[in-house]
Motif scaffolding. Structure first.
Motif, PDB file in Angstrom:
ATOM      1  N   ILE B 163       0.844  -1.201   0.000  1.00  0.00           N
ATOM      2  CA  ILE B 163       0.000   0.000   0.000  1.00  0.00           C
ATOM      3  C   ILE B 163       0.876   1.246   0.000  1.00  0.00           C
ATOM      4  CG2 ILE B 163      -1.700   1.269   1.360  1.00  0.00           C
ATOM      5  CD1 ILE B 163      -2.719  -1.543   2.302  1.00  0.00           C
ATOM      6  N   VAL B 166       2.260   1.776  -3.578  1.00  0.00           N
ATOM      7  CA  VAL B 166       1.292   2.281  -4.555  1.00  0.00           C
ATOM      8  C   VAL B 166       0.960   3.742  -4.260  1.00  0.00           C
ATOM      9  CG1 VAL B 166      -1.084   2.046  -5.341  1.00  0.00           C
ATOM     10  CG2 VAL B 166       0.350   0.028  -5.121  1.00  0.00           C
TER      11      VAL B 166
ATOM     12  N   SER C  21      -2.965  -4.001  -4.101  1.00  0.00           N
ATOM     13  CA  SER C  21      -1.776  -3.187  -4.375  1.00  0.00           C
ATOM     14  C   SER C  21      -0.657  -4.049  -4.935  1.00  0.00           C
ATOM     15  CB  SER C  21      -1.292  -2.509  -3.094  1.00  0.00           C
ATOM     16  OG  SER C  21      -2.325  -1.783  -2.496  1.00  0.00           O
TER      17      SER C  21
END
Lengths: 269, 259, 150
Positions: B163, B166, C21
């Motif tokens: 996460i 990204v 992700s």
């Protein structure tokens, strides 16, 4: 039921427990009295198998707790319950789950049966209806009662109490003391109570062990302790500040220390 | 003179202590693995721990990721612009984040947020005798307390770092393209051209290793804390410091393996 | 129990976002599977590509239309490039591919100039007309040589 044979516990130089012999009789209340630092809590933890003594044997129904594999010790734990000094409730679980913990973990009982047992135990300690509270929402006295309910949830043969009244107001302390008395008298359990509260301890005891600096200095029925002629016992029972157990812990001469400390007033000698 | 000797002695002693700690951690990792295999599966406790450690770290990871990407983009732009290679910005940002900054910064933030709470929580469980209470109820406290936490960090850290990556790359794109005017096509194309599967895998291997490291060290130090309020405070600081240093050292070792 | 359900769902969402992700990065950035690969490939041979590497851009009129997928040596003294051209971009059969530099010391890229043909290159075809890198030393040499001849 439990027999401690010549227990030696050594932390560093001085022994915390020095060849202690204690017999815990079945279906009776044994009270271990002693001041702070007398080694009484250590003794209790050794009896429960939480701590390994440096030397000596702890016979629990014929098995030596200090020398059995962990698996067997865990099997024996179903006969033991413990109420810790600070209650030791698992703070991520609410009252219900704390009391039901051992049942959830070790029994295959149906949830409805567990619910019944928990309700009964909470009723016994007078806290039925507070199942949903978290430990942080409980007062010290209530937490201790929950801890007691948790200890007796699996109907153990022996319950260990570590300082059951310390830090509690007189009413809460009285409640806990009367609960311990009831348990031994009505439910025929064996209790081992460690405390420095002389009055409370003597009032519930069937058998008293008095510890002083890691050694047993007296044992017997509460009357015997009360009427003891031993100076140390009298001092402890009556709570006198000075006596054979000296007020001053200093080992050096007061005058010498004053004379040789830099910056203090020199006396002309 | 003596002061200097004393200082040197102190340094030497601390260095040896640190080496000993690192040795401890190595043996500990091995015994933790054994514990993981031997313990019964505790799905529910693992889920609770992932909730506390993983979900709990989400916000801080998102914020750190965003700002890391933004500053990388800004910094990278001014360096690359000097050589007329602004188009390389995408790959510069993506590669730094995926290979290094995502895993390392992410793991350091998670250490501060979740690692410290693991140590403090276990330490408090010791102070309040909850560990002994588990023991008295015939639950192996090491298996119950340590195992779910190590599994939770080992699983959560890679997810959090993904996460982080990204969000970081996204934030880098926004700064590079919308603020600094780099061509969006070349930003993305460069990034896709330069980042290889190997880079991404390196990132994952680091993330998993750091997650395991955080779990092992923080649970161990919490469990070994002196059971006093002071001891728990000290242990928490120590856990964060040792884990952070450990992450940086392990990062160097892993990078030198995979480069 | 309701509390635990809520936690379980939150954890589920967290794990889902995390895996999303991961998958996003693996597909968009790494060359995993066939999803990231599209378009068609062309071949081109050069005398000198001046150190162009896999990943370099292919441009038509300054627009990126693909990239160099593979660089190898063809024969004794020739460079062979495999180009991946984006879907929908058509290149005439007589197009010229030349190695160029962005700025003076910038990145090398491949410039394609369209020809006049009506026919277009297909998957696997070769760009026949190629122009090698502009070599500064060669240029200077040429200039001196030509100057001599005058």
């Amino acid at each position: 039921m439990i027999r401690c044979e010549s227990i030696l516990m050594q932390y560093g130089e001085t022994p915390a427990l020095d060849h202690v012999e204690v017999d815990v009789r079945d279906r009776a209340t044994t009270v271990i009295l002693g001041g702070s630092g007398s080694g009484k809590t250590t003794l209790l933890r050794i009896m429960a198998g939480l701590v390994q003594p440096t030397d000596g044997r702890v016979w629990f129904e014929g098995e030596d707790l200090a020398h059995i594999p962990r698996k067997r010790l865990y099997e024996l734990r179903q006969y033991m319950g413990m109420v810790f000094q600070y209650s030791a409730l698992l703070n991520s679980l609410n009252v219900y789950d704390n009391v039901a913990f051992a049942l959830h973990e070790h029994s295959k009982l149906d949830e409805s049966i567990i619910h019944t047992i928990v309700t009964m135990k909470l009723e016994q300690v007078g806290l039925r209806g507070l199942e949903h509270l978290m430990p942080s929402q409980l007062s010290g006295g209530m937490a201790k009662r929950v801890a007691l309910a948790r200890a007796i949830a699996i109907d153990p043969k022996v319950v260990f109490f570590d300082e059951p009244t310390s830090g509690l107001d007189p009413i809460s302390a009285a409640v806990i003391i009367s609960l311990i008395r009831d348990m031994t008298n009505k439910m025929r359990m064996t209790s081992v109570v460690v405390t420095h509260d002389v009055e409370a301890g003597l009032s519930i005891a069937d058998h008293v062990v008095l510890l002083w600096q890691g050694r047993v200095i007296a044992k017997g029925a509460p009357e015997n302790i009360r009427n003891s002629t031993d100076e140390r016992v009298c001092q402890f029972v009556e709570g006198r500040p000075d006596g054979p157990i000296p007020f001053s812990r200093s080992t050096t001469s007061y005058i010498d220390d004053l004379m040789h400390k830099p910056g203090t007033v020199r006396l002309e000698t | 003179m003596t002061a200097m000797v004393n200082t040197l002695g102190l340094m030497g002693r601390n260095f040896l202590l640190m080496l000993q700690r690192l040795g401890d951690i190595a043996t500990l990792s091995a015994s933790s693995l054994r514990l993981l295999v031997a313990s019964p599966w505790q799905g529910r406790h693992i889920v609770m721990q992932i909730y506390a450690l993983g979900v709990g770290s989400l916000v801080i990871i998102a914020i750190t990721g965003a700002f890391t990407g933004m500053v990388l983009s800004l910094q990278g732009y001014y360096t690359l612009a000097k050589f007329g290679s602004e188009s390389l910005l995408g790959s510069a940002v993506a590669l730094s984040i995926i290979r290094e900054l995502g895993p390392v910064l992410g793991a350091l933030m998670i250490t501060g947020r979740a690692g410290s709470s693991i140590t403090a929580e276990i330490g408090i469980m010791r102070v309040t005798e909850q560990v002994d209470a588990l023991e008295m109820m015939a639950i192996n406290p090491r298996a119950r307390i340590i195992m779910p936490r190590i599994i939770a960090t080992t699983l959560s850290v890679p997810l959090l770092i993904a996460i982080f990556d990204v969000i970081g790359i996204g934030a880098g794109y926004v700064v590079g393209v919308d603020l600094l005017g780099v061509n969006p096509g070349s930003f993305v194309a460069e990034m896709q051209a330069k980042v290889t599967t190997e880079d991404i895998n390196t990132g994952w291997i680091k993330a998993v290793s750091f997650g395991f490291l955080i779990g092992v060290i923080c649970t161990y130090i919490g469990y070994r804390a002196t059971p006093t309020t002071e001891g728990v405070g000290k242990a928490t600081t120590q856990a964060v410091v040792i884990t952070s240093v450990g992450i940086l050292m392990l990062d160097y070792i892993l990078t030198s393996f995979f480069l | 129990m309701g509390e635990y359900k809520r936690i379980e769902i939150t954890v589920g969402i967290f794990v889902f976002i995390g895996i999303l992700s991961m998958v996003y990065m693996a597909l968009k950035l790494g060359e995993v599977g066939g999803l990231g690969v599209s378009g068609y490939t062309l071949q081109a041979k050069f005398d000198d590509i001046g150190g162009i590497r896999a990943g370099a851009d292919v441009m038509i009129a300054g627009v990126i239309v693909g990239r160099v997928e593979e660089v190898s040596l063809a024969g004794e003294d020739e460079a062979a490039l495999t180009l991946r051209i984006n879907e929908g971009v058509r290149i005439t059969t007589d197009a010229i591919a030349s190695v160029r530099t962005k700025g003076i010391i910038g990145d090398r890229y491949l410039r394609v100039s369209q020809g006049a043909d009506e026919e277009y290159l297909q998957e696997g075809d070769e760009v026949e007309e190629t122009e090698s890198v502009l070599n500064l030393e060669d240029l200077i040499g040429k200039y001196i040589f030509e100057g001599d001849g005058k």
